[in-house]
Scaffold this active site. Structure first.
Site, PDB file in Angstrom:
ATOM      1  N   ARG A 102     -13.415   6.345   1.339  1.00  0.00           N
ATOM      2  CA  ARG A 102     -13.227   5.617   2.587  1.00  0.00           C
ATOM      3  C   ARG A 102     -12.321   6.445   3.502  1.00  0.00           C
ATOM      4  O   ARG A 102     -11.440   7.161   3.030  1.00  0.00           O
ATOM      5  CB  ARG A 102     -12.564   4.262   2.329  1.00  0.00           C
ATOM      6  CG  ARG A 102     -13.483   3.242   1.694  1.00  0.00           C
ATOM      7  CD  ARG A 102     -12.803   1.890   1.545  1.00  0.00           C
ATOM      8  NE  ARG A 102     -11.784   1.894   0.519  1.00  0.00           N
ATOM      9  CZ  ARG A 102     -10.488   1.966   0.736  1.00  0.00           C
ATOM     10  NH1 ARG A 102     -10.015   2.025   1.965  1.00  0.00           N
ATOM     11  NH2 ARG A 102      -9.636   1.970  -0.263  1.00  0.00           N
ATOM     12  N   TYR A 241     -20.682   7.310   2.330  1.00  0.00           N
ATOM     13  CA  TYR A 241     -20.008   7.005   1.065  1.00  0.00           C
ATOM     14  C   TYR A 241     -19.454   5.587   0.998  1.00  0.00           C
ATOM     15  O   TYR A 241     -18.801   5.118   1.926  1.00  0.00           O
ATOM     16  CB  TYR A 241     -18.844   7.987   0.843  1.00  0.00           C
ATOM     17  CG  TYR A 241     -18.523   8.146  -0.632  1.00  0.00           C
ATOM     18  CD1 TYR A 241     -19.248   9.045  -1.412  1.00  0.00           C
ATOM     19  CD2 TYR A 241     -17.561   7.370  -1.251  1.00  0.00           C
ATOM     20  CE1 TYR A 241     -18.993   9.175  -2.760  1.00  0.00           C
ATOM     21  CE2 TYR A 241     -17.302   7.498  -2.602  1.00  0.00           C
ATOM     22  CZ  TYR A 241     -18.024   8.408  -3.355  1.00  0.00           C
ATOM     23  OH  TYR A 241     -17.774   8.533  -4.698  1.00  0.00           O
ATOM     24  N   LYS A 250     -16.009  -3.777   2.032  1.00  0.00           N
ATOM     25  CA  LYS A 250     -14.671  -3.805   2.629  1.00  0.00           C
ATOM     26  C   LYS A 250     -14.742  -4.245   4.098  1.00  0.00           C
ATOM     27  O   LYS A 250     -13.888  -4.981   4.575  1.00  0.00           O
ATOM     28  CB  LYS A 250     -14.013  -2.439   2.519  1.00  0.00           C
ATOM     29  CG  LYS A 250     -13.939  -1.894   1.109  1.00  0.00           C
ATOM     30  CD  LYS A 250     -13.102  -2.751   0.201  1.00  0.00           C
ATOM     31  CE  LYS A 250     -12.865  -2.076  -1.145  1.00  0.00           C
ATOM     32  NZ  LYS A 250     -12.113  -2.920  -2.071  1.00  0.00           N
ATOM     33  N   HIS A 270      -8.605  -9.361  -1.574  1.00  0.00           N
ATOM     34  CA  HIS A 270      -8.920  -8.186  -2.397  1.00  0.00           C
ATOM     35  C   HIS A 270      -8.490  -8.515  -3.828  1.00  0.00           C
ATOM     36  O   HIS A 270      -7.500  -7.992  -4.333  1.00  0.00           O
ATOM     37  CB  HIS A 270      -8.148  -6.993  -1.824  1.00  0.00           C
ATOM     38  CG  HIS A 270      -8.533  -5.670  -2.390  1.00  0.00           C
ATOM     39  ND1 HIS A 270      -7.683  -4.597  -2.400  1.00  0.00           N
ATOM     40  CD2 HIS A 270      -9.684  -5.234  -2.962  1.00  0.00           C
ATOM     41  CE1 HIS A 270      -8.284  -3.554  -2.949  1.00  0.00           C
ATOM     42  NE2 HIS A 270      -9.494  -3.915  -3.298  1.00  0.00           N
ATOM     43  N   SER A 292      -5.113  -0.065  -5.435  1.00  0.00           N
ATOM     44  CA  SER A 292      -5.935   0.894  -6.185  1.00  0.00           C
ATOM     45  C   SER A 292      -5.125   1.513  -7.319  1.00  0.00           C
ATOM     46  O   SER A 292      -3.903   1.655  -7.211  1.00  0.00           O
ATOM     47  CB  SER A 292      -6.393   2.033  -5.270  1.00  0.00           C
ATOM     48  OG  SER A 292      -7.048   1.496  -4.177  1.00  0.00           O
ATOM     49  N   CYS A 294      -4.391   0.459 -10.327  1.00  0.00           N
ATOM     50  CA  CYS A 294      -3.455  -0.383 -11.072  1.00  0.00           C
ATOM     51  C   CYS A 294      -4.179  -1.178 -12.158  1.00  0.00           C
ATOM     52  O   CYS A 294      -3.683  -2.202 -12.623  1.00  0.00           O
ATOM     53  CB  CYS A 294      -2.730  -1.333 -10.129  1.00  0.00           C
ATOM     54  SG  CYS A 294      -1.554  -0.508  -9.065  1.00  0.00           S
ATOM     55  N   ASP A 317     -13.455  -7.327  -7.537  1.00  0.00           N
ATOM     56  CA  ASP A 317     -12.830  -6.692  -6.363  1.00  0.00           C
ATOM     57  C   ASP A 317     -12.468  -7.655  -5.234  1.00  0.00           C
ATOM     58  O   ASP A 317     -11.448  -7.478  -4.594  1.00  0.00           O
ATOM     59  CB  ASP A 317     -13.771  -5.601  -5.819  1.00  0.00           C
ATOM     60  CG  ASP A 317     -13.075  -4.651  -4.860  1.00  0.00           C
ATOM     61  OD1 ASP A 317     -11.913  -4.283  -5.128  1.00  0.00           O
ATOM     62  OD2 ASP A 317     -13.678  -4.274  -3.845  1.00  0.00           O
ATOM     63  N   ARG A 409     -18.113   7.189  -8.630  1.00  0.00           N
ATOM     64  CA  ARG A 409     -18.336   5.741  -8.742  1.00  0.00           C
ATOM     65  C   ARG A 409     -19.576   5.391  -9.538  1.00  0.00           C
ATOM     66  O   ARG A 409     -20.514   6.182  -9.640  1.00  0.00           O
ATOM     67  CB  ARG A 409     -18.530   5.162  -7.325  1.00  0.00           C
ATOM     68  CG  ARG A 409     -17.340   5.345  -6.409  1.00  0.00           C
ATOM     69  CD  ARG A 409     -16.283   4.340  -6.723  1.00  0.00           C
ATOM     70  NE  ARG A 409     -15.115   4.450  -5.872  1.00  0.00           N
ATOM     71  CZ  ARG A 409     -14.357   3.408  -5.539  1.00  0.00           C
ATOM     72  NH1 ARG A 409     -14.652   2.206  -5.956  1.00  0.00           N
ATOM     73  NH2 ARG A 409     -13.283   3.580  -4.799  1.00  0.00           N
TER      74      ARG A 409
END
Ligand code: OXD
Ligand code: MN
Length: 634
Positions: A102, A241, A250, A270, A292, A294, A317, A409
């Site tokens: 992103r 992407y 998102k 989120h 991110s 975690c 997510d 991914r």
């Protein structure tokens, strides 16, 4: 590739786009009528007149259509078909090396008023931005097919669901959207019948001149991801992407949906969503926000190490959360698939994810094995020989670069997850019992702390942060703020967002509102060691949380919230020395007072807009810490 030419028609000449632009060939327009359909067709015409594609294809969401698209992409060299013996129905895409993530620096909120974007977003003046976008999108789809992708977030027609349409010149985006959302004609039918929908436009920004040879991953150096919150529109340009191309994720389900939620009284978050079932068979629903890196996907697919407990996955997510008439909060996962980071996902860290990826998966930027299967760092301890790296070059461990890109991914249907809840896509969602906020903190933040009430929980959410872990990302140990793990995803001023959380809490029945906890799996000892084993053993923290909300265990008051009595943690089967446990929950008032100063500095960036209730939380935290400091020195 021409799709469904048998039912092709020629587009309205008014959109032909000038003498030198041939009319696009249009295929598979659904035969719905009505004002909603007219509006949809007019918008498709308008964007086609601007972007000037060679073809327009209305996506019907059928399996046959999907297979045709995938086959076409393999023929065109955009996808590599993996060996069906190891990975049936699966593909590998390799992106352009400059299009791998992103692009937050090029992500804009084009709200009428700058203060509605707030200090955490890039703001763009909407009229000027529209003019700029008209320039970049002009002719941007020349020589390509523009796909019309109608999609639903949440079950089609569900009470918590919302629908949208993505126009895109990327077949990769279409097949990804088909996994991540519910794509199909039934959505177009809802639009024809007058349902509200969100408009999203995506172009890779690489028009093709007649006869020009295409590249496997077209994109542009110029990138834009622009949100118009007042008109509920998204324009994304230049990237193929992930979140830049799968606009339902998102862009829509977080940035635009957070604005819709603000206006309609609900929350777009989120957050992962799980059902935890205790040894007595009682089910609890937990939503959790983590920045991110975690362990969010690992928690979404948790396999408890304590006997008798089970976790069912509902989402990994995003959660849309709405107060119900019963005074509880109800949550759905609006997505239909997982778009997960591959590196670090392995048998020992997340066996559920590995089992989910058995087939029907699109991998992007992972390494290729000589036997036609995929590999990434962390998948297996042993590194296979003769790998090809994510850019298509021969790779060995001596290459000095990762075989798979760190942000490589997998895209896979949620339904393939072996522990997905049977009712994971129930339109009404599930009632929430617990909300978790987590960050990656080596110091200060205990393994788990319970908020004293809703406002204190919102305060905890607003202070989520992680230490920077590498000098390259900034000063080591410096805190990276990521309130509610929403920093890059909130479509409006985050101070107003904090206020909205307080307002939503006010609509809940006091005794039925979810209880809020902060967790930190990453605290380290003075010697740098992790103090907590993490992964499946995080179920031991969930176990304490559930016993806490069921009233089975007491907590200990501390200046920062309620802590467990360490004797109440179920540690059967693992060795955690008492000294480590004490350190996991130790609170140093002096460093916490410093932490409070940092929170004050962070709040000050919002120009006085942070709600008074949160300023009051900060003041009372300081009061309690000062008292604790005084008690410690006396
Ligand atoms: C994601 C992210 O890709 O949070 O889910 O960055
Ligand atoms: Mn995410």
């Amino acid at each position: 590739m021409e799709l469904n030419m048998a039912i092709a028609e020629t587009l309205n000449p008014s959109i032909a786009g000038g003498k030198n632009t041939p009319r696009p060939v249009v295929s598979a327009v659904p035969a719905y009528s009505g004002a909603g359909m007219d509006a949809l067709r007019a918008w498709v015409d308008e964007i086609a007149a601007l972007t000037k594609p060679a073809r327009i294809h209305w996506v019907d969401g059928s399996r046959a259509e999907n297979e045709t698209l995938l086959r076409g992409m393999v023929d065109e060299g955009r996808l590599i078909k993996l060996n069906p013996e190891w990975r049936p129905g699966s593909y590998l895409a390799r992106s352009h090396p400059g299009d791998v993530a992103r692009t937050e620096g090029r992500t804009f909120i084009a709200s009428e008023r700058e203060e509605d974007a707030g200090p955490t977003n890039n703001w763009a003046e909407p009229t000027a931005m529209r003019a700029e976008l008209e320039g970049v999108f002009d002719g941007s789809m020349r020589g390509r097919t523009m796909y019309v992708v109608p999609f639903s977030m949440g079950a089609v027609g569900g009470p918590l669901s919302h629908i949208g349409v993505q126009l895109t010149d990327s077949a990769y985006a279409v097949v990804s959207m088909s996994i991540m959302t519910r794509v199909g004609k039934d959505v177009t039918k809802l639009i024809a019948e007058g349902a509200d929908w969100v408009r999203t436009v995506h172009s890779v920004g690489a028009p093709l001149a007649p006869g020009e040879q295409d590249v496997p991953w077209p994109c542009s150096d110029t990138k834009y991801v622009v949100h118009f919150p007042e008109t509920l529109e998204v324009f994304s340009y230049g990237s193929g992407y992930g979140g830049n191309a799968i606009l339902a994720k998102k862009c829509f389900a977080l940035r635009i949906a957070s604005v819709i939620g603000r206006d309609q009284g609900w929350l777009a978050e989120h957050m992962l969503l799980i059902r935890v079932i205790d040894p007595k068979g009682k089910a609890y629903h937990v939503a959790a926000a983590f920045p991110s890196a975690c362990g969010k996907t690992n928690l979404a697919m948790l396999r408890p190490t304590i006997p008798g407990w089970h976790v069912e996955t509902l989402g990994d997510d995003i959660a849309w959360i709405r107060p119900g008439e019963d005074g509880r909060l109800w949550a759905i996962n609006p997505e239909a698939g997982f778009f997960g980071v591959a590196p670090g996902t392995g048998e020992s860290t997340n066996v559920t994810a590995i089992e989910t990826l058995w087939g029907n998966t699109i991998f992007t930027n992972v390494a290729l094995r000589p036997d036609g299967d995929v590999w990434w760092e962390g998948l297996t301890d042993e590194i296979p020989a003769n790998l090809t790296d994510w850019q298509g070059n021969p790779w060995t461990p001596q290459s000095g670069t990762p075989a798979a890109h760190p942000n490589s991914r997998f895209t896979v249907a949620a339904a393939q997850c072996p522990q997905i809840a049977e009712d994971w896509d129930a339109p009404q969602g599930v009632p929430l019992d617990v909300i978790l906020f987590g960050g990656r903190r080596a110091t200060n933040v205990p393994l788990v702390v319970e908020a004293t009430d809703w406002a204190h929980g919102v305060f905890l959410g607003s202070t989520i942060s992680s230490e920077r872990t590498a000098a390259a990302e900034g000063t080591l140990g410096e805190l990276r703020r990521d309130p509610f793990a929403m920093l890059p995803f909130c479509g409006y001023n985050m101070a107003d967002y904090f206020g909205h959380w307080l307002t939503v809490g006010g609509k809940l029945r006091h005794d039925l509102a979810p209880r809020i906890f902060q967790v930190n799996w990453f605290r380290r000892g003075a010697d740098g060691r992790f103090l907590w084993p993490g992964f499946g053993d995080n179920s031991r923290v969930i176990d304490w949380i559930i016993r806490r909300i069921s009233g089975e265990v007491e907590s200990i008051e501390s200046p920062i919230g309620r802590l467990p009595n360490t004797a109440d943690l179920n540690l059967e089967g693992i060795e955690v020395p008492q000294a480590d446990l004490d350190e996991l929950f130790s609170i140093d008032p002096t460093s916490w007072l410093h932490e409070a100063d940092l929170t004050e500095e962070f709040y000050a960036t919002f120009d006085g807009k942070v709600p008074a209730a949160l300023q009051a939380e900060l003041a009372s935290l300081r009061y309690r810490l000062t008292a604790a400091q005084a008690a410690a020195t006396n």
